[in-house]
Design an enzyme around this catalytic site. Structure first.
Site, short mmCIF file in Angstrom:
data_model
loop_
_atom_site.label_atom_id
_atom_site.label_comp_id
_atom_site.label_asym_id
_atom_site.label_seq_id
_atom_site.Cartn_x
_atom_site.Cartn_y
_atom_site.Cartn_z
N ARG A 94 -13.65 -8.75 0.86
CA ARG A 94 -11.94 -8.33 0.63
C ARG A 94 -11.04 -9.81 0.98
O ARG A 94 -10.33 -10.08 0.03
CB ARG A 94 -11.63 -7.18 1.49
CG ARG A 94 -12.04 -6.04 1.16
CD ARG A 94 -11.50 -5.37 -0.12
NE ARG A 94 -10.15 -5.38 -0.04
CZ ARG A 94 -9.40 -4.35 0.48
NH1 ARG A 94 -10.06 -3.36 1.14
NH2 ARG A 94 -8.06 -4.41 0.41
N HIS B 173 -7.23 0.94 -6.64
CA HIS B 173 -7.57 -0.04 -5.47
C HIS B 173 -8.18 -1.26 -5.79
O HIS B 173 -9.19 -1.63 -5.70
CB HIS B 173 -8.55 0.68 -4.34
CG HIS B 173 -8.21 0.12 -3.03
ND1 HIS B 173 -7.61 -0.90 -2.85
CD2 HIS B 173 -8.85 0.41 -1.93
CE1 HIS B 173 -7.80 -1.28 -1.47
NE2 HIS B 173 -8.37 -0.48 -0.88
N GLN C 289 -9.79 -4.06 -3.82
CA GLN C 289 -11.23 -3.31 -3.45
C GLN C 289 -12.28 -3.71 -4.52
O GLN C 289 -13.48 -4.21 -4.26
CB GLN C 289 -11.21 -2.01 -2.76
CG GLN C 289 -12.44 -1.44 -2.62
CD GLN C 289 -12.82 -1.76 -1.32
OE1 GLN C 289 -12.10 -1.81 -0.30
NE2 GLN C 289 -14.11 -2.40 -1.12
N ASP D 148 -17.42 7.03 -1.30
CA ASP D 148 -16.11 6.83 -0.54
C ASP D 148 -15.76 8.13 0.07
O ASP D 148 -16.42 9.17 -0.08
CB ASP D 148 -14.95 6.29 -1.51
CG ASP D 148 -13.87 6.10 -0.84
OD1 ASP D 148 -13.69 5.82 0.55
OD2 ASP D 148 -12.70 6.04 -1.45
N CYS E 272 -16.21 1.31 0.41
CA CYS E 272 -15.06 0.77 0.63
C CYS E 272 -14.91 0.61 2.05
O CYS E 272 -13.78 -0.28 2.57
CB CYS E 272 -13.84 1.00 -0.22
SG CYS E 272 -13.41 2.77 0.11
N ARG F 95 0.94 -0.97 -0.18
CA ARG F 95 0.32 -0.07 -0.02
C ARG F 95 0.94 1.19 0.17
O ARG F 95 1.64 1.52 0.96
CB ARG F 95 -0.72 0.06 1.27
CG ARG F 95 -1.71 1.45 1.52
CD ARG F 95 -2.77 1.09 2.41
NE ARG F 95 -3.67 0.53 1.68
CZ ARG F 95 -5.02 0.57 2.40
NH1 ARG F 95 -5.24 1.14 3.47
NH2 ARG F 95 -6.13 -0.20 1.86
N1 CP Z 1 -11.03 -0.40 2.06
C1 CP Z 1 -9.90 -0.62 2.68
O1 CP Z 1 -8.96 -0.60 1.84
O2 CP Z 1 -9.77 -0.42 3.93
P1 CP Z 1 -8.47 -0.33 4.77
O3 CP Z 1 -7.94 0.94 4.45
O4 CP Z 1 -8.96 -0.44 6.24
O5 CP Z 1 -7.22 -1.49 4.30
N1 NVA Z 2 -10.07 6.51 -1.11
C1 NVA Z 2 -9.72 6.19 0.35
C2 NVA Z 2 -9.71 4.59 0.35
C3 NVA Z 2 -9.44 3.79 1.51
C4 NVA Z 2 -9.68 2.44 1.59
C5 NVA Z 2 -8.20 6.54 0.41
O1 NVA Z 2 -7.29 6.21 -0.46
O2 NVA Z 2 -7.80 6.95 1.52
#
Ligand code: CP
Ligand code: NVA
Length: 307
Positions: free
Chosen positions: A292, A129, A132, A224, A264, A102
């Site tokens: 997930r 993502h 997701q 989101d 998400c 990430r």
């Molecule tokens: N939706 C998602 O990716 O959640 P987290 O940021 O908690 O991993």
């Molecule tokens: N769009 C959000 C998603 C978190 C899972 C972010 O990038 O923070």
């Protein structure tokens, strides 16, 4: 399948196959457990940002499949800071069988994949993502049997989650429509790709600004956060722009009666979604979060070539 970096790299047949594998693994797990397909395999989980779902679902996914997962926190690796990305990729490749990361900049996940000799999975970047999106598609398919011909609508910021959702919807034949405030749309090249995938599958991609217009005939309403990780300094400005894009009971009431609402998570209740909707009859937020786990187990077994 070498890596899982973006929905755009995978054919609709490959994506449908991943969904099929996910459904099989989910069923198996619910009736006694999965076979140890990843026995002796290790996953490194590199996090440059916080996480609940991604971290826990990957870790439990490896455990269900007989493998092992290592959590590497933002403080530990310092990707590109303490050590170059190319060096991190090559060092980790000597210890583990697969890397999930990430990152802030999408280019960092691409660099990891370029230098790693093991598969790399994108666990969220500023652009996309894809894990997701696969879980989202699984949730939609479980609800409606297929994505083909459905109207999938996204209300809010044209962010990483929106891009991957648009790409998977377009690849799997769902019509995708976004309503975002002016200036908060998805990147132009992502839109071009989405339109191309929609043309190939016989669906549509529409870009609008009025949330009321997009939810008409919606089968799925997705939202989101207004402020993604890494954009925190913009949050006050965004909180002034985005309130008309809140997914609340009135907006959901303008969609099809059997519409489902997805997010998400993490949710900012009272901002992009109300409690009434998040906890109401149209919400599929928690089955979606659970998915997930199942979607990522499918990705793991496919990139490791055991299914
Ligand atoms: N939706 C998602 O990716 O959640 P987290 O940021 O908690 O991993
Ligand atoms: N769009 C959000 C998603 C978190 C899972 C972010 O990038 O923070």
């Amino acid at each position: 399948m070498k890596h899982f970096l973006d929905i755009e790299n995978h054919s609709s047949a490959e994506l449908q196959n991943l969904l099929d594998v996910a459904i099989t693994l989910k069923k198996e797990q619910k009736v006694g457990g999965n076979a140890p397909l990843l026995k002796g395999k290790a996953l490194a989980m590199v996090f440059q940002k916080p996480s609940l779902r991604t971290r826990v679902s990957f870790e439990m996914g490896m455990q269900h499949l007989g493998g092992h997962a290592l959590y590497l926190s933002p403080a530990e690796i310092g990707l590109g800071k303490r050590e170059s990305i190319a060096d991190v990729a090559r060092v980790l490749s000597g210890y583990v069988d697969v890397i999930m990361a990430r990152v802030f900049e999408h280019n960092h996940i691409l660099q990891l994949a370029e230098w790693a000799t093991v598969p790399v999975i994108n666990g969220l970047s500023d652009y996309s993502h894809p894990c997701q999106a696969l879980a989202d598609a699984l949730t939609i398919q479980e609800e409606f049997g297929t994505l083909k011909g459905l109207n999938v609508v996204y209300v809010g910021d044209g962010n990483n989650v929106a891009v991957s959702l648009m790409h998977i919807a377009a690849k799997l034949g769902a019509n995708f429509t976004i309503a975002n405030p002016e200036g908060y749309g998805m990147p132009a090249h992502a839109i071009t790709l989405g339109q191309q995938f929609a043309a190939e599958s016989g669906s549509t991609v529409r870009l609008l600004t009025d949330p009321h217009e997009v939810v008409k005939n919606a089968d799925v309403i997705y939202t989101d956060t207004w402020t993604s990780m890494g954009q925190e300094e913009e949050s006050a400005k965004r909180e002034k722009v985005f309130p008309p894009y809140q997914v609340n009971a009135a907006l959901v009431g303008e969609a099809n009666p059997n519409v489902i609402v997805l997010h998400c998570l993490p949710a900012h209740r009272g901002q992009e979604i109300t409690d009434e909707v998040a906890d109401g009859p149209h919400s599929r937020l928690f089955p979606q979060a659970e998915n997930r786990l199942h979607a990522q187990k499918a990705i793991l077994v496919r990139v490791l070539g055991v299914a």
